[in-house]
Design a protein around this motif. Structure first.
Motif, mmCIF file in Angstrom:
data_model
loop_
_atom_site.group_PDB
_atom_site.id
_atom_site.type_symbol
_atom_site.label_atom_id
_atom_site.label_comp_id
_atom_site.label_asym_id
_atom_site.label_seq_id
_atom_site.Cartn_x
_atom_site.Cartn_y
_atom_site.Cartn_z
ATOM 1 N N SER A 70 1.177 -6.220 0.983
ATOM 2 C CA SER A 70 0.984 -4.825 1.368
ATOM 3 C C SER A 70 0.832 -3.933 0.151
ATOM 4 O O SER A 70 1.268 -4.272 -0.959
ATOM 5 N N LEU A 71 0.197 -2.797 0.368
ATOM 6 C CA LEU A 71 0.014 -1.771 -0.648
ATOM 7 C C LEU A 71 1.111 -0.718 -0.514
ATOM 8 O O LEU A 71 1.463 -0.334 0.596
ATOM 9 N N SER A 72 1.623 -0.264 -1.627
ATOM 10 C CA SER A 72 2.678 0.753 -1.616
ATOM 11 C C SER A 72 2.054 2.144 -1.658
ATOM 12 O O SER A 72 1.465 2.534 -2.675
ATOM 13 N N TRP A 73 2.194 2.874 -0.564
ATOM 14 C CA TRP A 73 1.662 4.242 -0.492
ATOM 15 C C TRP A 73 2.199 5.102 -1.631
ATOM 16 O O TRP A 73 1.410 5.764 -2.332
ATOM 17 N N PRO A 74 3.519 5.125 -1.897
ATOM 18 C CA PRO A 74 3.996 5.985 -2.986
ATOM 19 C C PRO A 74 3.621 5.487 -4.384
ATOM 20 O O PRO A 74 3.790 6.222 -5.361
ATOM 21 N N ARG A 75 3.091 4.273 -4.482
ATOM 22 C CA ARG A 75 2.579 3.822 -5.786
ATOM 23 C C ARG A 75 1.127 4.267 -5.985
ATOM 24 O O ARG A 75 0.657 4.369 -7.119
ATOM 25 N N ILE A 76 0.436 4.536 -4.893
ATOM 26 C CA ILE A 76 -0.984 4.872 -4.971
ATOM 27 C C ILE A 76 -1.245 6.378 -4.877
ATOM 28 O O ILE A 76 -2.139 6.907 -5.540
ATOM 29 N N ILE A 77 -0.468 7.074 -4.060
ATOM 30 C CA ILE A 77 -0.661 8.517 -3.857
ATOM 31 C C ILE A 77 0.576 9.259 -4.369
ATOM 32 O O ILE A 77 1.696 8.990 -3.935
ATOM 33 N N LYS A 78 0.369 10.211 -5.266
ATOM 34 C CA LYS A 78 1.488 10.856 -5.961
ATOM 35 C C LYS A 78 2.180 11.954 -5.168
ATOM 36 O O LYS A 78 3.365 12.232 -5.394
ATOM 37 N N ASP A 79 1.460 12.613 -4.259
ATOM 38 C CA ASP A 79 2.015 13.813 -3.647
ATOM 39 C C ASP A 79 1.338 14.111 -2.317
ATOM 40 O O ASP A 79 0.377 13.429 -1.928
ATOM 41 N N LYS A 80 1.830 15.133 -1.636
ATOM 42 C CA LYS A 80 1.276 15.515 -0.333
ATOM 43 C C LYS A 80 -0.179 15.963 -0.437
ATOM 44 O O LYS A 80 -0.923 15.894 0.553
ATOM 45 N N GLU A 81 -0.567 16.414 -1.608
ATOM 46 C CA GLU A 81 -1.935 16.880 -1.787
ATOM 47 C C GLU A 81 -2.922 15.725 -1.920
ATOM 48 O O GLU A 81 -4.141 15.934 -1.922
ATOM 49 N N GLY A 82 -2.390 14.487 -2.067
ATOM 50 C CA GLY A 82 -3.258 13.315 -2.093
ATOM 51 C C GLY A 82 -3.724 12.893 -3.469
ATOM 52 O O GLY A 82 -4.696 12.123 -3.587
ATOM 53 N N THR A 83 -3.045 13.344 -4.519
ATOM 54 C CA THR A 83 -3.424 12.978 -5.883
ATOM 55 C C THR A 83 -3.303 11.462 -6.076
ATOM 56 O O THR A 83 -2.245 10.884 -5.839
ATOM 57 N N VAL A 84 -4.363 10.838 -6.499
ATOM 58 C CA VAL A 84 -4.384 9.381 -6.657
ATOM 59 C C VAL A 84 -3.762 8.985 -7.994
ATOM 60 O O VAL A 84 -4.072 9.565 -9.037
ATOM 61 N N ASN A 85 -2.887 7.991 -7.947
ATOM 62 C CA ASN A 85 -2.261 7.445 -9.152
ATOM 63 C C ASN A 85 -3.086 6.256 -9.619
ATOM 64 O O ASN A 85 -3.013 5.170 -9.045
ATOM 65 N N LEU A 86 -3.861 6.440 -10.663
ATOM 66 C CA LEU A 86 -4.760 5.390 -11.116
ATOM 67 C C LEU A 86 -4.003 4.180 -11.651
ATOM 68 O O LEU A 86 -4.529 3.054 -11.631
ATOM 69 N N LYS A 87 -2.770 4.378 -12.103
ATOM 70 C CA LYS A 87 -1.969 3.229 -12.548
ATOM 71 C C LYS A 87 -1.637 2.323 -11.363
ATOM 72 O O LYS A 87 -1.626 1.095 -11.488
ATOM 73 N N GLY A 88 -1.365 2.925 -10.222
ATOM 74 C CA GLY A 88 -1.125 2.138 -9.016
ATOM 75 C C GLY A 88 -2.385 1.431 -8.551
ATOM 76 O O GLY A 88 -2.352 0.255 -8.162
ATOM 77 N N ILE A 89 -3.510 2.145 -8.599
ATOM 78 C CA ILE A 89 -4.796 1.540 -8.239
ATOM 79 C C ILE A 89 -5.071 0.337 -9.138
ATOM 80 O O ILE A 89 -5.473 -0.745 -8.666
#
Length: 466
Positions: A70-89
């Motif tokens: 599974s993919l970890s949502w809080p590892r991929i998306i940083k905040d409610k605004e939907g900012t993508v965490n490229l380190k998680g990607i």
């Protein structure tokens, strides 16, 4: 057995990754719940974040051709605004590339319980905005990983995280409220359909399904009263997920019964249209045990689950609906889980006849205490368990059921929700107290031999009709 059949193991992000606050990962609801309640947590877990290549290589060396994770949502998306965490990607790209390197087909679950805490603070699955946030998260996953993944599932086991979180109260957010359970259940199934819609509209490759914690329902006898209790139990255990995802409709008798005491006005026609129009391509069934029931007799609703590993603590009664009972002739684990492979055979046939969709057995395994300091854990009990359940799958396939894969839970030892690392499911032992050393168990080698023989070494066992 089809040579293209998928044989593998499964894990979940929170249960194996560790690295809970590394590389800009945000806290999940489970991070906060376990920390705040001083419970054993998955901060380190199996340290898969740093050891994923070793683990995937061992899968390949064990003959496995697929891996469900599974993919970890809080590892991929940083905040409610939907900012993508490229380190998680980048982390998940490394996993997918490693799967390709070793000839492993990825089978990707978008959500396996680890809701970002920033959405839990907004009400979690009680808030409809979480549905739209999940849709956006799914789009990010499809866009970044879509060319490397052919099998997607929206949710893992909605029943467990909704019922335990909002009705039983032993999972975060720890509520005991029927009305809120209804909100959460509705929102999760709506969110699943939104993700399917995003997948279809985006015209991504592959297929998309949902994974359900499947407990086929049996009754203690054939009386009318028992059959009614079985229908209540089936709606509670299975139908509100599978009917809704596969047929596009919540069970009407379930909604009618709930409407006698609770508000159902939150169910909107425009949402139900999305659910109806965006059903899944396949279903994933996690099977550990059946549900055996008798008619309700007396007393208040009781839902008690065994997290201690001391037999005899579980109890399930839903007032005016049904009571779950134990079969005195069955074997049970220390955590009160019945070992009943015939339930898988019968359940697969029932699901196929009802939905006529391809099926993957997406989890199946047995959790026990084990001494992993030895050179090789001799887990003959797990070999017997897997043999009998794979036999049940083959029997169902003989009846014409379209089953396309089997995933052992788990690929390696990991953190088990509220059971810590004491309850072990892995084909590979992880010595958590000794530098996370990995050592294949006897079941790992048995599984390898079974796969390489294309399931020919299975000891065939027919399960008699009850």
């Amino acid at each position: 057995m089809d040579k293209n059949f998928l044989w593998g193991g499964a894990t979940a992000s929170y249960q194996c990754e560790g690295a809970w606050d590394i590389d800009d990962k945000q806290p999940s609801m489970w991070d906060c719940y376990l920390h705040e309640n001083n419970l054993e947590n998955g901060d380190v877990a199996s340290d898969y974040y740093h050891r994923y290549e070793e683990d995937i290589r061992m899968m390949a060396e064990g003959g496995q051709n697929t891996y469900r994770f599974s993919l970890s949502w809080p590892r991929i998306i940083k905040d409610k605004e939907g900012t993508v965490n490229l380190k998680g990607i980048d982390f998940y790209h490394r996993i997918l590339d490693t799967c390709k390197k070793y000839g492993i087909e990825p089978f990707v679950t978008i959500y396996h319980w680890d809701l970002p805490q920033y959405w839990e603070l907004e009400g979690g699955w009680l808030n409809k905005e979480t549905c739209y946030a999940f849709e956006q998260f799914a789009k990010v996953c499809f866009e970044h990983f879509g060319d490397k993944v052919s099998y997607w599932t929206t949710f893992n086991e909605p029943k467990w995280f909704i019922v335990n979180g909002y009705f039983i109260g032993n999972y975060p957010p720890g509520l005991q409220d029927v009305q809120k359970t209804m909100y959460g259940a509705y929102h999760v199934m709506y969110a699943s359909a939104l993700a399917v819609r995003a997948f279809r509209v985006g015209n991504y490759q592959g297929e998309i399904g949902i994974v359900h914690s499947y407990t086929p329902v049996n009754g203690v006898d054939n009386t009318i009263e028992t059959k009614i209790a079985m229908r209540y139990a089936d709606n509670y255990c299975n139908n509100w997920i599978l009917d809704t995802a596969a047929l596009g409709e919540f069970p009407i008798d379930l909604i009618a019964r709930l409407s006698e005491k609770y508000d159902v006005s939150f169910m909107k026609a425009e949402d139900l249209a999305v659910i109806k129009n965006y059903t899944v391509d396949f279903i994933g069934l996690n099977y550990y045990a059946r549900t055996l029931v008798k008619p309700y007799t007396e007393g208040e609703t009781q839902l008690v689950f065994n997290h201690s590993g001391k037999k005899g603590q579980s109890k399930v009664i839903i007032k005016d609906w049904f009571e779950q009972v134990k079969d005195p002739n069955s074997e049970y684990t220390a955590w009160d889980t019945e070992i009943y492979p015939k339930g898988l055979q019968d359940g697969l046939i029932e699901a196929w006849e009802r939905y006529e969709l391809p099926i993957f057995v997406t989890e199946n395994g047995v959790g026990v205490r084990e001494d992993v300091t030895v050179d090789c854990v001799q887990d003959d009990y797990r070999i017997e368990f897997m043999n009998d359940h794979i036999n049940a799958i083959m029997n169902a396939m003989d009846k014409g059921v379209d089953i396309r894969g089997y995933y052992a839970w788990a690929s390696f030892d990991l953190y088990s929700w509220k059971n810590g690392v004491e309850k072990r499911y892995g084909l590979v032992a992880v010595d958590f107290g000794n530098e996370q050393i990995r050592k294949p168990k006897a079941s790992y080698y048995w599984f390898k031999e079974m796969i390489e023989s294309n399931a020919k070494i299975i000891k065939r066992r027919k399960f008699e009709k009850e």
